[in-house]
Design a protein around this motif. Sequence first.
Motif, PDB file in Angstrom:
ATOM      1  N   LEU A  24       1.446   6.125 -13.105  1.00  0.00           N
ATOM      2  CA  LEU A  24       0.855   5.102 -12.253  1.00  0.00           C
ATOM      3  C   LEU A  24      -0.585   5.456 -11.896  1.00  0.00           C
ATOM      4  O   LEU A  24      -1.472   4.592 -11.906  1.00  0.00           O
ATOM      5  CB  LEU A  24       1.693   4.942 -10.985  1.00  0.00           C
ATOM      6  N   GLU A  25      -0.839   6.736 -11.597  1.00  0.00           N
ATOM      7  CA  GLU A  25      -2.203   7.175 -11.307  1.00  0.00           C
ATOM      8  C   GLU A  25      -3.104   6.996 -12.521  1.00  0.00           C
ATOM      9  O   GLU A  25      -4.271   6.610 -12.399  1.00  0.00           O
ATOM     10  CB  GLU A  25      -2.188   8.638 -10.861  1.00  0.00           C
ATOM     11  N   SER A  26      -2.540   7.272 -13.713  1.00  0.00           N
ATOM     12  CA  SER A  26      -3.312   7.106 -14.943  1.00  0.00           C
ATOM     13  C   SER A  26      -3.677   5.643 -15.163  1.00  0.00           C
ATOM     14  O   SER A  26      -4.822   5.322 -15.541  1.00  0.00           O
ATOM     15  CB  SER A  26      -2.508   7.640 -16.129  1.00  0.00           C
ATOM     16  N   GLU A  27      -2.736   4.747 -14.914  1.00  0.00           N
ATOM     17  CA  GLU A  27      -3.003   3.321 -15.071  1.00  0.00           C
ATOM     18  C   GLU A  27      -4.050   2.849 -14.069  1.00  0.00           C
ATOM     19  O   GLU A  27      -4.887   1.994 -14.374  1.00  0.00           O
ATOM     20  CB  GLU A  27      -1.703   2.524 -14.901  1.00  0.00           C
ATOM     21  N   ALA A  28      -3.995   3.402 -12.850  1.00  0.00           N
ATOM     22  CA  ALA A  28      -4.987   3.040 -11.841  1.00  0.00           C
ATOM     23  C   ALA A  28      -6.378   3.517 -12.257  1.00  0.00           C
ATOM     24  O   ALA A  28      -7.374   2.792 -12.110  1.00  0.00           O
ATOM     25  CB  ALA A  28      -4.595   3.622 -10.487  1.00  0.00           C
ATOM     26  N   ASN A  29      -6.452   4.738 -12.806  1.00  0.00           N
ATOM     27  CA  ASN A  29      -7.736   5.287 -13.253  1.00  0.00           C
ATOM     28  C   ASN A  29      -8.337   4.452 -14.376  1.00  0.00           C
ATOM     29  O   ASN A  29      -9.564   4.278 -14.459  1.00  0.00           O
ATOM     30  CB  ASN A  29      -7.554   6.736 -13.714  1.00  0.00           C
ATOM     31  N   LYS A  30      -7.477   3.932 -15.259  1.00  0.00           N
ATOM     32  CA  LYS A  30      -7.974   3.092 -16.341  1.00  0.00           C
ATOM     33  C   LYS A  30      -8.650   1.835 -15.801  1.00  0.00           C
ATOM     34  O   LYS A  30      -9.551   1.286 -16.439  1.00  0.00           O
ATOM     35  CB  LYS A  30      -6.818   2.685 -17.253  1.00  0.00           C
ATOM     36  N   ARG A  31      -8.216   1.397 -14.639  1.00  0.00           N
ATOM     37  CA  ARG A  31      -8.779   0.192 -14.025  1.00  0.00           C
ATOM     38  C   ARG A  31      -9.907   0.516 -13.060  1.00  0.00           C
ATOM     39  O   ARG A  31     -10.427  -0.373 -12.385  1.00  0.00           O
ATOM     40  CB  ARG A  31      -7.677  -0.590 -13.300  1.00  0.00           C
ATOM     41  N   GLY A  32     -10.245   1.812 -12.968  1.00  0.00           N
ATOM     42  CA  GLY A  32     -11.343   2.226 -12.108  1.00  0.00           C
ATOM     43  C   GLY A  32     -11.006   2.173 -10.627  1.00  0.00           C
ATOM     44  O   GLY A  32     -11.893   1.978  -9.786  1.00  0.00           O
ATOM     45  N   ILE A  33      -9.731   2.361 -10.288  1.00  0.00           N
ATOM     46  CA  ILE A  33      -9.294   2.325  -8.888  1.00  0.00           C
ATOM     47  C   ILE A  33      -8.396   3.526  -8.611  1.00  0.00           C
ATOM     48  O   ILE A  33      -8.038   4.278  -9.521  1.00  0.00           O
ATOM     49  CB  ILE A  33      -8.524   1.022  -8.569  1.00  0.00           C
ATOM     50  N   THR A  34      -8.034   3.699  -7.347  1.00  0.00           N
ATOM     51  CA  THR A  34      -7.076   4.731  -6.960  1.00  0.00           C
ATOM     52  C   THR A  34      -5.835   4.054  -6.381  1.00  0.00           C
ATOM     53  O   THR A  34      -5.839   2.845  -6.115  1.00  0.00           O
ATOM     54  CB  THR A  34      -7.669   5.681  -5.916  1.00  0.00           C
ATOM     55  N   LEU A  35      -4.793   4.828  -6.152  1.00  0.00           N
ATOM     56  CA  LEU A  35      -3.568   4.263  -5.586  1.00  0.00           C
ATOM     57  C   LEU A  35      -3.800   3.699  -4.190  1.00  0.00           C
ATOM     58  O   LEU A  35      -3.105   2.783  -3.765  1.00  0.00           O
ATOM     59  CB  LEU A  35      -2.461   5.331  -5.544  1.00  0.00           C
ATOM     60  N   GLY A  60       0.778  -1.231   0.000  1.00  0.00           N
ATOM     61  CA  GLY A  60       0.000   0.000   0.000  1.00  0.00           C
ATOM     62  C   GLY A  60       0.809   1.280   0.000  1.00  0.00           C
ATOM     63  O   GLY A  60       0.241   2.367  -0.096  1.00  0.00           O
ATOM     64  N   LYS A  61       2.144   1.181   0.095  1.00  0.00           N
ATOM     65  CA  LYS A  61       2.992   2.380   0.146  1.00  0.00           C
ATOM     66  C   LYS A  61       3.742   2.543  -1.173  1.00  0.00           C
ATOM     67  O   LYS A  61       4.355   1.599  -1.670  1.00  0.00           O
ATOM     68  CB  LYS A  61       3.986   2.283   1.301  1.00  0.00           C
ATOM     69  N   VAL A  62       3.683   3.745  -1.721  1.00  0.00           N
ATOM     70  CA  VAL A  62       4.371   4.043  -2.973  1.00  0.00           C
ATOM     71  C   VAL A  62       5.877   4.100  -2.732  1.00  0.00           C
ATOM     72  O   VAL A  62       6.340   4.747  -1.783  1.00  0.00           O
ATOM     73  CB  VAL A  62       3.887   5.385  -3.562  1.00  0.00           C
ATOM     74  N   ILE A  63       6.656   3.411  -3.567  1.00  0.00           N
ATOM     75  CA  ILE A  63       8.117   3.413  -3.461  1.00  0.00           C
ATOM     76  C   ILE A  63       8.640   4.525  -4.362  1.00  0.00           C
ATOM     77  O   ILE A  63       8.843   4.341  -5.570  1.00  0.00           O
ATOM     78  CB  ILE A  63       8.697   2.052  -3.862  1.00  0.00           C
ATOM     79  N   SER A  64       8.854   5.689  -3.782  1.00  0.00           N
ATOM     80  CA  SER A  64       9.175   6.887  -4.552  1.00  0.00           C
ATOM     81  C   SER A  64      10.473   6.737  -5.337  1.00  0.00           C
ATOM     82  O   SER A  64      10.586   7.234  -6.465  1.00  0.00           O
ATOM     83  CB  SER A  64       9.271   8.099  -3.618  1.00  0.00           C
ATOM     84  N   LYS A  65      11.469   6.071  -4.766  1.00  0.00           N
ATOM     85  CA  LYS A  65      12.770   5.985  -5.422  1.00  0.00           C
ATOM     86  C   LYS A  65      12.714   5.174  -6.727  1.00  0.00           C
ATOM     87  O   LYS A  65      13.604   5.278  -7.563  1.00  0.00           O
ATOM     88  CB  LYS A  65      13.806   5.363  -4.483  1.00  0.00           C
TER      89      LYS A  65
END
Length: 237
Positions: free
Chosen positions: A194-205, A178-183
């Motif tokens: 990544l947010e765009s890919e999540a939106n395509k699947r109808g979910i959020t990060l 559940g934690k984004v690995i910024s590096k």
Amino acid sequence: MDEVLIAVVRTLISFLLLVIVTLAIGKHINSHKNHYSFALSITVGSCIANMGFDTNIDFLNIFISFIVLVILFYLFLILSSKNRLFRRWLSGRPTILMEKGKILDENMKKLKFTMDDLNQHLRELGVFDINEVEYALLEVSGVLSVKKKNRFLPLAKADMNMDPGPSASIPIELIMEGKVISKNLSPPYTLQWLESEANKRGITLHDIYYAVINSNGTLFIDLFKDHLPGDSERMDR
């Protein structure tokens, strides 16, 4: 009460010391690829046990012995990396057990290695017919390395002049538990992507438990709530 406290403190210090040493040279110790790394792992375990639990032994003396042992091992690593002759003497050499399909009896006898041992190692490597083996070497670590005869080797794409396609890359983990690995977020795999890919699947990060770019370049996403078939039935039960 004082003896219990002393034992607790000794154990804690010994454990922390072992963790520090493992972080520094743990890969060499754990691999057991040669004689001295195997000997060191046993000796280190004995030192740590005595340092932590044997209150009859002076802590400072066993601590000094442990530090000297680690320094000696590190010096051996440096010498072996710079001097091939010393490395061969310290680490040993693999022994050829089969050459050009023939079993070398003399080498087998020197190692006290029986045919049962050889057949067992071959079976563990998925070789059930000794006639398939061209070369067999017993490594210093005790692992058997085998090269099959050409006619028994699996067919590769290069043999058929096929395009192997793009080379595989190391998987890139983008979200872990559940934690984004910024590096790991770098072009083209940015946070916006990544947010765009999540939106395509109808979910959020926030819905994603694990996200990784596989070795073939595709995005794999696992959610906190996996809606599997029959979930409602299992919940009713």
